[in-house]
Design a protein around this motif. Structure first.
Motif, PDB file in Angstrom:
ATOM      1  N   MET A  38      26.141   3.565  34.966  1.00 26.32           N
ATOM      2  CA  MET A  38      25.427   4.322  35.996  1.00 26.32           C
ATOM      3  C   MET A  38      26.019   5.717  36.152  1.00 26.32           C
ATOM      4  O   MET A  38      25.291   6.711  36.234  1.00 26.32           O
ATOM      5  CB  MET A  38      25.479   3.580  37.329  1.00 26.32           C
ATOM      6  N   ALA A  39      27.348   5.803  36.199  1.00 27.82           N
ATOM      7  CA  ALA A  39      28.009   7.105  36.354  1.00 27.82           C
ATOM      8  C   ALA A  39      27.727   7.990  35.148  1.00 27.82           C
ATOM      9  O   ALA A  39      27.468   9.189  35.296  1.00 27.82           O
ATOM     10  CB  ALA A  39      29.510   6.909  36.537  1.00 27.82           C
ATOM     11  N   THR A  84      25.107   7.896  33.200  1.00 28.85           N
ATOM     12  CA  THR A  84      23.708   8.311  33.265  1.00 28.85           C
ATOM     13  C   THR A  84      23.532   9.448  34.268  1.00 28.85           C
ATOM     14  O   THR A  84      22.872  10.450  33.982  1.00 28.85           O
ATOM     15  CB  THR A  84      22.809   7.126  33.646  1.00 28.85           C
ATOM     16  N   LEU A  85      24.147   9.315  35.435  1.00 35.38           N
ATOM     17  CA  LEU A  85      24.064  10.355  36.450  1.00 35.38           C
ATOM     18  C   LEU A  85      24.671  11.658  35.937  1.00 35.38           C
ATOM     19  O   LEU A  85      24.089  12.734  36.100  1.00 35.38           O
ATOM     20  CB  LEU A  85      24.767   9.906  37.729  1.00 35.38           C
ATOM     21  N   ASP A  86      25.814  11.574  35.287  1.00 33.58           N
ATOM     22  CA  ASP A  86      26.466  12.764  34.729  1.00 33.58           C
ATOM     23  C   ASP A  86      25.573  13.433  33.687  1.00 33.58           C
ATOM     24  O   ASP A  86      25.410  14.658  33.690  1.00 33.58           O
ATOM     25  CB  ASP A  86      27.812  12.382  34.120  1.00 33.58           C
ATOM     26  N   LEU A  87      24.983  12.641  32.832  1.00 29.00           N
ATOM     27  CA  LEU A  87      24.103  13.180  31.795  1.00 29.00           C
ATOM     28  C   LEU A  87      22.904  13.892  32.406  1.00 29.00           C
ATOM     29  O   LEU A  87      22.547  15.013  32.002  1.00 29.00           O
ATOM     30  CB  LEU A  87      23.634  12.058  30.866  1.00 29.00           C
ATOM     31  N   VAL A  88      22.277  13.281  33.402  1.00 29.58           N
ATOM     32  CA  VAL A  88      21.114  13.893  34.042  1.00 29.58           C
ATOM     33  C   VAL A  88      21.520  15.171  34.766  1.00 29.58           C
ATOM     34  O   VAL A  88      20.887  16.220  34.615  1.00 29.58           O
ATOM     35  CB  VAL A  88      20.428  12.900  35.008  1.00 29.58           C
ATOM     36  N   GLN A  89      22.605  15.116  35.557  1.00 24.74           N
ATOM     37  CA  GLN A  89      23.020  16.293  36.315  1.00 24.74           C
ATOM     38  C   GLN A  89      23.401  17.449  35.396  1.00 24.74           C
ATOM     39  O   GLN A  89      22.941  18.575  35.577  1.00 24.74           O
ATOM     40  CB  GLN A  89      24.181  15.959  37.246  1.00 24.74           C
TER      41      GLN A  89
END
Length: 122
Positions: A18-19, A21-26
């Protein structure tokens, strides 16, 4: 389905994934890099997403807000006694003083070439 995590992800959620994925999107949406004591941004807004925002902590400042909407970038730096936040966008450096909000136009034509840490462009 086989539980290969030994019961650590009973709901099918893995915090590391999850972290990541969030890092990649941000970072993918903002093109965010921190280097040379500045925030370097190379946004890649998606037409399907009318607005996007993220809060980050940078150089002792509280939550620095970055928002993208309608080909503009919103920067809000909370009140503090720290120096202004240096932000580089489209090859131009902007100083965002604590306690202020600034709107900047996104560079036309997509992402500019990025300069790698060794000085080469890519």
């Amino acid at each position: 389905m086989l539980d290969i995590q030994g019961g650590t992800t009973a709901e099918g959620i893995h915090l590391g994934a999850m972290a990541g994925t969030l890092d990649l999107v941000q970072r993918g949406m903002t093109g965010l890099e921190t280097r040379d004591d500045a925030l370097w941004l190379s946004p890649a807004p998606l037409p399907q997403l009318s607005k996007f925002g993220v809060r980050i902590r940078f150089r002792g400042h509280g939550d620095v807000d970055l928002g993208i909407r309608a080909q503009r970038l919103r920067n809000a730096v909370p009140h503090s006694h720290h120096p202004a936040v240096r932000l580089v966008l489209g090859g131009h450096t902007h100083l965002i003083a604590p306690g202020t909000v600034r709107w900047l136009d996104l560079p036309a034509g997509g992402r500019p070439e990025r300069r790698h840490r060794n000085g080469r462009q890519g």
